[in-house]
Write an enzyme that holds these catalytic residues in place. Structure first.
Site, PDB file in Angstrom:
ATOM      1  N   THR A   1      12.184 -56.883  17.542  1.00 13.85           N
ATOM      2  CA  THR A   1      13.235 -56.154  18.270  1.00 13.85           C
ATOM      3  C   THR A   1      13.759 -57.012  19.426  1.00 13.85           C
ATOM      4  O   THR A   1      14.973 -57.119  19.637  1.00 13.85           O
ATOM      5  CB  THR A   1      12.664 -54.817  18.806  1.00 13.85           C
ATOM      6  OG1 THR A   1      12.130 -54.088  17.705  1.00 13.85           O
ATOM      7  CG2 THR A   1      13.709 -53.993  19.515  1.00 13.85           C
TER       8      THR A   1
ATOM      9  N   CYS B   1      10.559 -42.314  11.024  1.00  9.14           N
ATOM     10  CA  CYS B   1       9.568 -41.725  11.937  1.00  9.14           C
ATOM     11  C   CYS B   1       9.342 -42.623  13.136  1.00  9.14           C
ATOM     12  O   CYS B   1       8.225 -42.721  13.625  1.00  9.14           O
ATOM     13  CB  CYS B   1       8.256 -41.500  11.221  1.00  9.14           C
ATOM     14  SG  CYS B   1       8.424 -40.384   9.847  1.00  9.14           S
TER      15      CYS B   1
ATOM     16  N   GLN C   1      10.560 -57.802   6.979  1.00  8.60           N
ATOM     17  CA  GLN C   1       9.765 -57.257   5.861  1.00  8.60           C
ATOM     18  C   GLN C   1       9.402 -58.309   4.819  1.00  8.60           C
ATOM     19  O   GLN C   1       8.673 -58.005   3.874  1.00  8.60           O
ATOM     20  CB  GLN C   1      10.512 -56.090   5.194  1.00  8.60           C
ATOM     21  CG  GLN C   1      10.572 -54.829   6.046  1.00  8.60           C
ATOM     22  CD  GLN C   1       9.209 -54.139   6.217  1.00  8.60           C
ATOM     23  OE1 GLN C   1       8.277 -54.355   5.441  1.00  8.60           O
ATOM     24  NE2 GLN C   1       9.086 -53.307   7.246  1.00  8.60           N
TER      25      GLN C   1
ATOM     26  N   SER D   1       8.009 -60.349  12.975  1.00  8.82           N
ATOM     27  CA  SER D   1       7.001 -59.578  13.704  1.00  8.82           C
ATOM     28  C   SER D   1       5.681 -59.748  12.964  1.00  8.82           C
ATOM     29  O   SER D   1       5.583 -59.407  11.783  1.00  8.82           O
ATOM     30  CB  SER D   1       7.393 -58.093  13.713  1.00  8.82           C
ATOM     31  OG  SER D   1       7.425 -57.593  15.011  1.00  8.82           O
ATOM     32  N   ALA D   2       4.669 -60.269  13.661  1.00 10.62           N
ATOM     33  CA  ALA D   2       3.412 -60.656  12.990  1.00 10.62           C
ATOM     34  C   ALA D   2       2.666 -59.482  12.366  1.00 10.62           C
ATOM     35  O   ALA D   2       1.959 -59.651  11.374  1.00 10.62           O
ATOM     36  CB  ALA D   2       2.506 -61.362  13.996  1.00 10.62           C
ATOM     37  N   HIS D   3       2.840 -58.282  12.942  1.00 16.10           N
ATOM     38  CA  HIS D   3       2.022 -57.157  12.469  1.00 16.10           C
ATOM     39  C   HIS D   3       2.430 -56.648  11.094  1.00 16.10           C
ATOM     40  O   HIS D   3       1.763 -55.778  10.524  1.00 16.10           O
ATOM     41  CB  HIS D   3       2.038 -56.017  13.501  1.00 16.10           C
ATOM     42  CG  HIS D   3       3.353 -55.304  13.642  1.00 16.10           C
ATOM     43  ND1 HIS D   3       3.593 -54.102  13.040  1.00 16.10           N
ATOM     44  CD2 HIS D   3       4.486 -55.614  14.324  1.00 16.10           C
ATOM     45  CE1 HIS D   3       4.819 -53.691  13.363  1.00 16.10           C
ATOM     46  NE2 HIS D   3       5.378 -54.597  14.136  1.00 16.10           N
TER      47      HIS D   3
ATOM     48  N   THR E   1       4.585 -65.293  30.635  1.00 18.31           N
ATOM     49  CA  THR E   1       3.419 -66.037  30.140  1.00 18.31           C
ATOM     50  C   THR E   1       3.198 -65.751  28.664  1.00 18.31           C
ATOM     51  O   THR E   1       3.225 -64.587  28.241  1.00 18.31           O
ATOM     52  CB  THR E   1       2.171 -65.649  30.964  1.00 18.31           C
ATOM     53  OG1 THR E   1       2.453 -65.948  32.331  1.00 18.31           O
ATOM     54  CG2 THR E   1       0.939 -66.405  30.514  1.00 18.31           C
TER      55      THR E   1
HETATM   56  C1  LIG Z   1      13.291 -54.476   8.875  1.00 17.29           C
HETATM   57  C2  LIG Z   1      12.730 -54.342  10.258  1.00 17.29           C
HETATM   58  N1  LIG Z   1      13.361 -54.924  11.287  1.00 17.29           N
HETATM   59  C3  LIG Z   1      12.904 -54.872  12.537  1.00 17.29           C
HETATM   60  C4  LIG Z   1      11.752 -54.169  12.828  1.00 17.29           C
HETATM   61  C5  LIG Z   1      11.271 -54.117  14.245  1.00 17.29           C
HETATM   62  O1  LIG Z   1      10.012 -54.704  14.365  1.00 17.29           O
HETATM   63  P1  LIG Z   1       9.180 -54.525  15.741  1.00 17.29           P
HETATM   64  O2  LIG Z   1       9.062 -53.047  15.959  1.00 17.29           O
HETATM   65  O3  LIG Z   1       7.873 -55.164  15.440  1.00 17.29           O
HETATM   66  O4  LIG Z   1       9.961 -55.185  16.794  1.00 17.29           O
HETATM   67  C6  LIG Z   1      11.058 -53.524  11.796  1.00 17.29           C
HETATM   68  C7  LIG Z   1       9.855 -52.708  12.066  1.00 17.29           C
HETATM   69  O5  LIG Z   1       9.626 -51.687  11.443  1.00 17.29           O
HETATM   70  C8  LIG Z   1      11.550 -53.625  10.464  1.00 17.29           C
HETATM   71  O6  LIG Z   1      10.926 -53.035   9.442  1.00 17.29           O
END
Ligand SMILES: Cc1ncc(COP(=O)(O)O)c(C=O)c1O
Length: 373
Positions: free
Chosen positions: A70, A325, A177, A197-199, A235
């Site tokens: 984001t 959600c 994704q 996004s690493a998670h 940091t």
């Molecule tokens: C396609 C897509 N873009 C952006 C994001 C945003 O990721 P984050 O919330 O880790 O910043 C997500 C998270 O669900 C996503 O699925």
């Protein structure tokens, strides 16, 4: 407990966890400090950058670590409008809210025109229209995601990038994704911006990156100590960054094996669903195409996704509804509305990972049979 919500986030990989623990325990320096403690942290951050850049076939200097995708998207948007003179954004109505809400906020400050391409019932944007729009008009930024997080449809990003290049437009592709699931060779796709996004692929939460090729210059969104070569002050999240690089290592090492395994799980899940529940509707053909880990399926009336979600949750099975959600609030899905799917109230998204098993699928089918039959 069964976790089928891997498009929302994934469990941390044990190898990533181990690497991160070691860094958390043993490495305390601030990467900006010039003494040996700082240098030790700095080396870890730079090694992570080089490793990630090597996988994606770009220069390490083109990767800027952030706290999330984001943040990366917002940085790119503001930079493109403020510093490169973007006056038109062309996008689709099924982008993530990280994109759509950032556009809303940008419009309040800057005089930009926003065009939404229509998408067909499978979520594909009208690329002919994109070409036509780009033939004239102000300098444009095209934003189209690689894969949709709700329904799993995938865009031909290399083709879109070429359309943009031919008309001198910039291209931002949200690849959140697909990183860690597909090779994503950025030297071929050539986006002007992308984010990670690493998670989403068994790395830690709260860390990601923005990719900007060397020929694009923007100024930062966050100023301060000048970290990340002035692009993102604050940091560095040392163990998060090291964890993300480790998640890339594991993902690239096992990509072929995991792709086959998860695709097999998806086919089996669809086969089981179809054999017990007639009349299912799979969004964007997610029973056989798109992201290999997402099944977005509507159950026939009178079943409501909220009821299904709650009942599955009572049985320890986590899935997500057709409704978005985000931040816990269940609203209507802008993605399903854009597809004109009148099934958003009865849609469930199952999103799988390498940690799921056929046994979990069978248990879930058993619970669904109890609820629905
Ligand atoms: C396609 C897509 N873009 C952006 C994001 C945003 O990721 P984050 O919330 O880790 O910043 C997500 C998270 O669900 C996503 O699925």
């Amino acid at each position: 407990m069964i976790y089928f919500d891997n498009a929302a986030t994934t469990p941390l990989d044990p190898e990533v966890y181990e690497t991160m623990c070691r860094v958390m325990k043993d490495v305390c320096g601030n990467p900006s400090s010039v003494h040996s403690f700082g240098r030790e942290s700095k080396v870890l951050v730079e090694e992570a950058r080089i490793a990630i850049a090597t996988y994606l076939k770009v220069n390490a200097s083109e990767i800027y670590f952030t706290a999330s995708a984001t943040e990366a998207i917002t940085t790119a948007f503001y930079g493109a409008v403020r510093d490169i003179g973007i006056r038109r954004i062309i996008t689709s109505p099924i982008e993530h809210h990280a994109v759509l809400h950032a556009i809303d906020s940008l419009r309040k400050t800057y005089p930009i025109e926003v065009c939404f391409l229509t998408v067909d019932k499978n979520g594909y944007p009208d690329l002919e229209k994109l070409g036509e729009l780009l033939e004239d008009g102000p300098k444009s930024l095209v934003i189209l995601m690689h894969a949709n997080n709700e329904i799993g449809c995938m865009n031909p990003v290399e083709k879109i990038s070429n359309i943009c290049k031919a008309q001198n437009a910039l291209f931002l592709s949200d690849m959140v994704q697909t990183f860690g699931k597909y090779p994503n060779d950025l030297s071929l796709i050539k986006p002007d911006f992308t984010c990670c996004s690493a998670h989403k692929f068994h790395g830690p939460k709260g860390v990601g990156f923005l990719y900007i090729p060397g020929n694009i210059q923007i100024s930062p969104l966050i100023t301060g100590g000048g970290q990340e070569r002035q692009m993102r002050s604050g940091t560095e999240n040392t163990y998060g960054i090291v964890g993300m690089a480790r998640a890339f290592d594991v993902a690239y090492r096992d990509m072929e094996k995991n792709t086959l395994y998860i695709s097999g799980l998806k086919s089996y899940f669809v086969e089981c669903l179809n054999s017990f529940f007639p009349g299912l509707i799979y969004h964007a053909g997610s029973d056989h195409q798109g992201l290999y880990n997402i099944i977005s399926v509507a159950f026939p009336e009178p079943y409501k996704s909220e009821m299904l979600l709650q009942n599955l949750d009572i049985h320890g099975i986590a899935v997500s509804g057709g409704s978005a959600c985000s931040s816990g609030a269940v609203g209507s899905s802008h993605v399903l509305s854009a597809l004109n799917a009148d099934t958003e109230g009865s849609t469930i998204r199952f999103s799988l990972s390498k940690f799921n098993t056929t046994d979990e699928i069978e248990q879930t089918i058993g619970v669904l049979k109890k609820i629905l039959l």
